[in-house]
Design an enzyme around this catalytic site. Structure first.
Site, mmCIF file in Angstrom:
data_model
loop_
_atom_site.group_PDB
_atom_site.id
_atom_site.type_symbol
_atom_site.label_atom_id
_atom_site.label_comp_id
_atom_site.label_asym_id
_atom_site.label_seq_id
_atom_site.Cartn_x
_atom_site.Cartn_y
_atom_site.Cartn_z
ATOM 1 N N TYR A 1 6.324 -35.723 -11.189
ATOM 2 C CA TYR A 1 5.506 -35.249 -12.318
ATOM 3 C C TYR A 1 6.181 -35.494 -13.663
ATOM 4 O O TYR A 1 5.485 -35.675 -14.669
ATOM 5 C CB TYR A 1 5.120 -33.769 -12.124
ATOM 6 C CG TYR A 1 3.980 -33.653 -11.115
ATOM 7 C CD1 TYR A 1 2.683 -34.034 -11.474
ATOM 8 C CD2 TYR A 1 4.202 -33.237 -9.815
ATOM 9 C CE1 TYR A 1 1.644 -33.976 -10.559
ATOM 10 C CE2 TYR A 1 3.169 -33.169 -8.890
ATOM 11 C CZ TYR A 1 1.883 -33.540 -9.272
ATOM 12 O OH TYR A 1 0.843 -33.501 -8.367
ATOM 13 N N ASN B 1 -8.445 -34.604 -14.008
ATOM 14 C CA ASN B 1 -7.228 -35.250 -14.505
ATOM 15 C C ASN B 1 -6.280 -34.238 -15.125
ATOM 16 O O ASN B 1 -6.698 -33.273 -15.768
ATOM 17 C CB ASN B 1 -7.580 -36.325 -15.541
ATOM 18 C CG ASN B 1 -8.443 -37.415 -14.944
ATOM 19 O OD1 ASN B 1 -8.496 -37.544 -13.721
ATOM 20 N ND2 ASN B 1 -9.112 -38.189 -15.780
ATOM 21 N N HIS C 1 -7.760 -29.226 -11.955
ATOM 22 C CA HIS C 1 -6.541 -29.464 -11.165
ATOM 23 C C HIS C 1 -5.267 -29.216 -11.977
ATOM 24 O O HIS C 1 -4.202 -29.715 -11.626
ATOM 25 C CB HIS C 1 -6.546 -30.889 -10.590
ATOM 26 C CG HIS C 1 -7.578 -31.094 -9.510
ATOM 27 N ND1 HIS C 1 -7.979 -32.336 -9.077
ATOM 28 C CD2 HIS C 1 -8.298 -30.189 -8.780
ATOM 29 C CE1 HIS C 1 -8.899 -32.193 -8.125
ATOM 30 N NE2 HIS C 1 -9.115 -30.907 -7.937
ATOM 31 N N ASN D 1 -19.179 -45.347 -12.459
ATOM 32 C CA ASN D 1 -17.918 -45.620 -11.756
ATOM 33 C C ASN D 1 -17.767 -47.125 -11.561
ATOM 34 O O ASN D 1 -18.751 -47.871 -11.590
ATOM 35 C CB ASN D 1 -17.930 -44.922 -10.386
ATOM 36 C CG ASN D 1 -16.539 -44.676 -9.836
ATOM 37 O OD1 ASN D 1 -15.673 -44.163 -10.549
ATOM 38 N ND2 ASN D 1 -16.303 -45.042 -8.588
HETATM 39 C C1 BJW Z 1 -12.812 -46.737 -12.413
HETATM 40 C C2 BJW Z 1 -11.955 -47.542 -13.078
HETATM 41 C C3 BJW Z 1 -12.397 -47.914 -14.380
HETATM 42 C C4 BJW Z 1 -11.002 -47.216 -11.188
HETATM 43 N N1 BJW Z 1 -13.595 -47.446 -14.807
HETATM 44 N N2 BJW Z 1 -13.977 -46.273 -12.750
HETATM 45 C C5 BJW Z 1 -11.647 -31.657 5.098
HETATM 46 C C6 BJW Z 1 -12.958 -31.749 4.622
HETATM 47 C C7 BJW Z 1 -13.293 -31.286 3.343
HETATM 48 C C8 BJW Z 1 -12.334 -30.747 2.498
HETATM 49 C C9 BJW Z 1 -11.045 -30.662 2.980
HETATM 50 C C10 BJW Z 1 -10.705 -31.111 4.256
HETATM 51 N N3 BJW Z 1 -9.370 -30.908 4.436
HETATM 52 C C11 BJW Z 1 -8.874 -30.360 3.294
HETATM 53 C C12 BJW Z 1 -9.880 -30.207 2.408
HETATM 54 C C13 BJW Z 1 -9.773 -29.675 1.027
HETATM 55 C C14 BJW Z 1 -9.018 -30.616 0.127
HETATM 56 C C15 BJW Z 1 -9.690 -31.996 0.156
HETATM 57 O O1 BJW Z 1 -10.688 -32.242 -0.483
HETATM 58 N N4 BJW Z 1 -9.129 -32.920 0.910
HETATM 59 C C16 BJW Z 1 -9.744 -34.248 1.036
HETATM 60 C C17 BJW Z 1 -8.674 -35.307 0.999
HETATM 61 C C18 BJW Z 1 -10.618 -34.268 2.272
HETATM 62 N N5 BJW Z 1 -9.111 -30.063 -1.224
HETATM 63 C C19 BJW Z 1 -8.251 -29.151 -1.659
HETATM 64 O O2 BJW Z 1 -7.297 -28.782 -0.992
HETATM 65 C C20 BJW Z 1 -8.553 -28.551 -3.007
HETATM 66 N N6 BJW Z 1 -8.611 -27.135 -2.895
HETATM 67 C C21 BJW Z 1 -9.540 -26.535 -2.150
HETATM 68 O O3 BJW Z 1 -10.377 -27.150 -1.501
HETATM 69 O O4 BJW Z 1 -9.465 -25.155 -2.195
HETATM 70 C C22 BJW Z 1 -10.379 -24.420 -1.357
HETATM 71 C C23 BJW Z 1 -11.759 -24.380 -1.913
HETATM 72 C C24 BJW Z 1 -12.844 -24.435 -1.053
HETATM 73 C C25 BJW Z 1 -14.144 -24.385 -1.558
HETATM 74 C C26 BJW Z 1 -14.343 -24.258 -2.916
HETATM 75 C C27 BJW Z 1 -13.258 -24.183 -3.772
HETATM 76 C C28 BJW Z 1 -11.970 -24.256 -3.257
HETATM 77 C C29 BJW Z 1 -7.463 -28.911 -4.010
HETATM 78 C C30 BJW Z 1 -7.457 -30.356 -4.321
HETATM 79 C C31 BJW Z 1 -6.289 -30.710 -5.207
HETATM 80 C C32 BJW Z 1 -6.260 -32.190 -5.516
HETATM 81 N N7 BJW Z 1 -5.051 -32.495 -6.130
HETATM 82 C C33 BJW Z 1 -4.818 -33.885 -6.562
HETATM 83 C C34 BJW Z 1 -3.308 -34.028 -6.947
HETATM 84 C C35 BJW Z 1 -2.893 -33.064 -8.021
HETATM 85 C C36 BJW Z 1 -3.199 -33.557 -9.412
HETATM 86 C C37 BJW Z 1 -2.376 -34.775 -9.787
HETATM 87 O O5 BJW Z 1 -1.236 -34.929 -9.333
HETATM 88 O O6 BJW Z 1 -2.872 -35.577 -10.595
HETATM 89 O O7 BJW Z 1 -5.703 -34.218 -7.628
HETATM 90 S S1 BJW Z 1 -5.193 -35.119 -5.326
HETATM 91 C C38 BJW Z 1 -5.808 -36.319 -6.443
HETATM 92 O O8 BJW Z 1 -7.173 -36.575 -6.088
HETATM 93 C C39 BJW Z 1 -5.806 -35.650 -7.832
HETATM 94 C C40 BJW Z 1 -7.167 -36.035 -8.340
HETATM 95 O O9 BJW Z 1 -7.586 -35.140 -9.351
HETATM 96 C C41 BJW Z 1 -8.023 -36.021 -7.102
HETATM 97 C C42 BJW Z 1 -9.293 -36.837 -7.212
HETATM 98 O O10 BJW Z 1 -9.000 -38.186 -7.370
HETATM 99 P P1 BJW Z 1 -9.938 -39.103 -8.301
HETATM 100 O O11 BJW Z 1 -9.835 -38.649 -9.686
HETATM 101 O O12 BJW Z 1 -11.284 -39.178 -7.710
HETATM 102 O O13 BJW Z 1 -9.184 -40.514 -8.190
HETATM 103 P P2 BJW Z 1 -9.374 -41.683 -7.109
HETATM 104 O O14 BJW Z 1 -8.199 -42.578 -7.227
HETATM 105 O O15 BJW Z 1 -9.659 -41.135 -5.767
HETATM 106 O O16 BJW Z 1 -10.691 -42.454 -7.582
HETATM 107 C C43 BJW Z 1 -10.726 -43.167 -8.790
HETATM 108 C C44 BJW Z 1 -12.103 -43.799 -8.939
HETATM 109 O O17 BJW Z 1 -12.151 -44.422 -10.212
HETATM 110 C C45 BJW Z 1 -12.407 -44.879 -7.885
HETATM 111 O O18 BJW Z 1 -13.690 -44.650 -7.319
HETATM 112 C C46 BJW Z 1 -12.410 -46.182 -8.685
HETATM 113 O O19 BJW Z 1 -13.388 -47.112 -8.253
HETATM 114 C C47 BJW Z 1 -12.729 -45.700 -10.084
HETATM 115 N N8 BJW Z 1 -12.169 -46.528 -11.142
HETATM 116 N N9 BJW Z 1 -10.858 -47.837 -12.365
HETATM 117 C C48 BJW Z 1 -14.350 -46.634 -13.981
HETATM 118 N N10 BJW Z 1 -11.685 -48.701 -15.192
#
Ligand code: BJW
Length: 226
Positions: free
Chosen positions: A54, A90, A107, A199
């Protein structure tokens, strides 16, 4: 919290500012094991590794400059005061530095530190170390104020309330693979909102949107706003 237009942003909106996405080819999760750097268990096992990860991302984010997509969203809010809410996954501050005022960081943010022992929060210094003492209780338990897997995201009550009242829901630059954010489109659609995906490519949740435009955020977001 209420807003006519609720906008969810993900790593893709900051990609053209030079900040890496997670799941694209060469993305952050191809370089690091997410279990080691983005879970409470990983932090407990090796806090120094997590701080190194980080600290580097804090430095990159500080050096990054908001792009045309961030600027367009700030313009939209300035033109429609009180109508726009940005919910970002983000941890960078590019929305704020572009001029957006109503931003919820579900997040967490690189700008904040918190204590794993007592929950006290404070402004993060540029570089944090595992042995840094918490200014609240003195424990050597400082951590970045980031929501890791298995932790409950921030501002959820405000976000769900806003989704229930939204007329338009727009998702920008997110793969739709992390919950609960991935379900927001369904929450908004259930409440009757028009839903739009902007996207680079169709996301995991593309089928839930009423409309989608695919391309670079720096091009398709200004085109949508203007
Ligand atoms: C462009 C581009 C350009 C590229 N122009 N586009 C099984 C089933 C369902 C859920 C779960 C499960 N097992 C566990 C879970 C829950 C889990 C989860 O979802 N896991 C999945 C992997 C399945 N979630 C959690 O644990 C969350 N908490 C939770 O669920 O609590 C309980 C709860 C239940 C119900 C309600 C409420 C709460 C917490 C999640 C924490 C995520 N943390 C992270 C890391 C920390 C932050 C950091 O270090 O930055 O957050 S993980 C990482 O992924 C980060 C991001 O914020 C997050 C999302 O990623 P994002 O932003 O979508 O990025 P990418 O890379 O995936 O996608 C980028 C996109 O941009 C792509 O599509 C490209 O095409 C596009 N792109 N260039 C436009 N120029």
């Amino acid at each position: 919290m209420s807003a006519r237009i609720v906008i969810l942003t993900g790593a893709g909106i900051s990609a053209e500012s030079g900040l890496g996405t997670f799941r694209d080819e060469g993305g952050i999760w191809s370089q690091y094991d997410l279990a080691e750097v983005a879970t409470p268990e990983g932090f407990a096992a090796d806090p120094a590794l997590v701080h190194t990860f980080y600290n580097a991302r804090r430095k990159n984010a500080a050096e990054a400059i908001p792009n045309a997509a961030h600027a367009a969203l700030a313009r939209l809010e300035a033109e429609r005061p009180g109508e726009v809410l940005i919910v970002t996954q983000n941890i960078d501050d590019l929305h704020e530095r572009a001029g957006s005022r109503t931003v919820l960081h579900m997040h967490g943010t690189l700008r904040a530190a918190t204590c794993a022992a007592c929950g006290h929060g404070w402004d993060a210094p540029p570089v944090m170390h595992a042995e840094d003492a918490c200014p609240g209780c003195g424990a050597p338990a400082t951590r970045p104020d980031i929501v890791w897997f298995g932790e409950f995201p921030y501002h959820m009550d405000d976000i769900w309330e806003a989704l229930r009242g939204a007329e338009v829901f727009v998702s920008i630059g997110t793969s739709g693979s992390v919950y609960p954010a991935a379900a927001f489109v369904q929450d908004a659609a259930r409440a009757g909102a028009l839903t739009l995906e902007l996207n680079l490519e169709p996301s995991e949740t593309r089928s839930y949107f009423t409309e989608a435009r695919h391309g670079k955020a720096s091009e398709i977001v200004p085109a949508w706003v203007d």
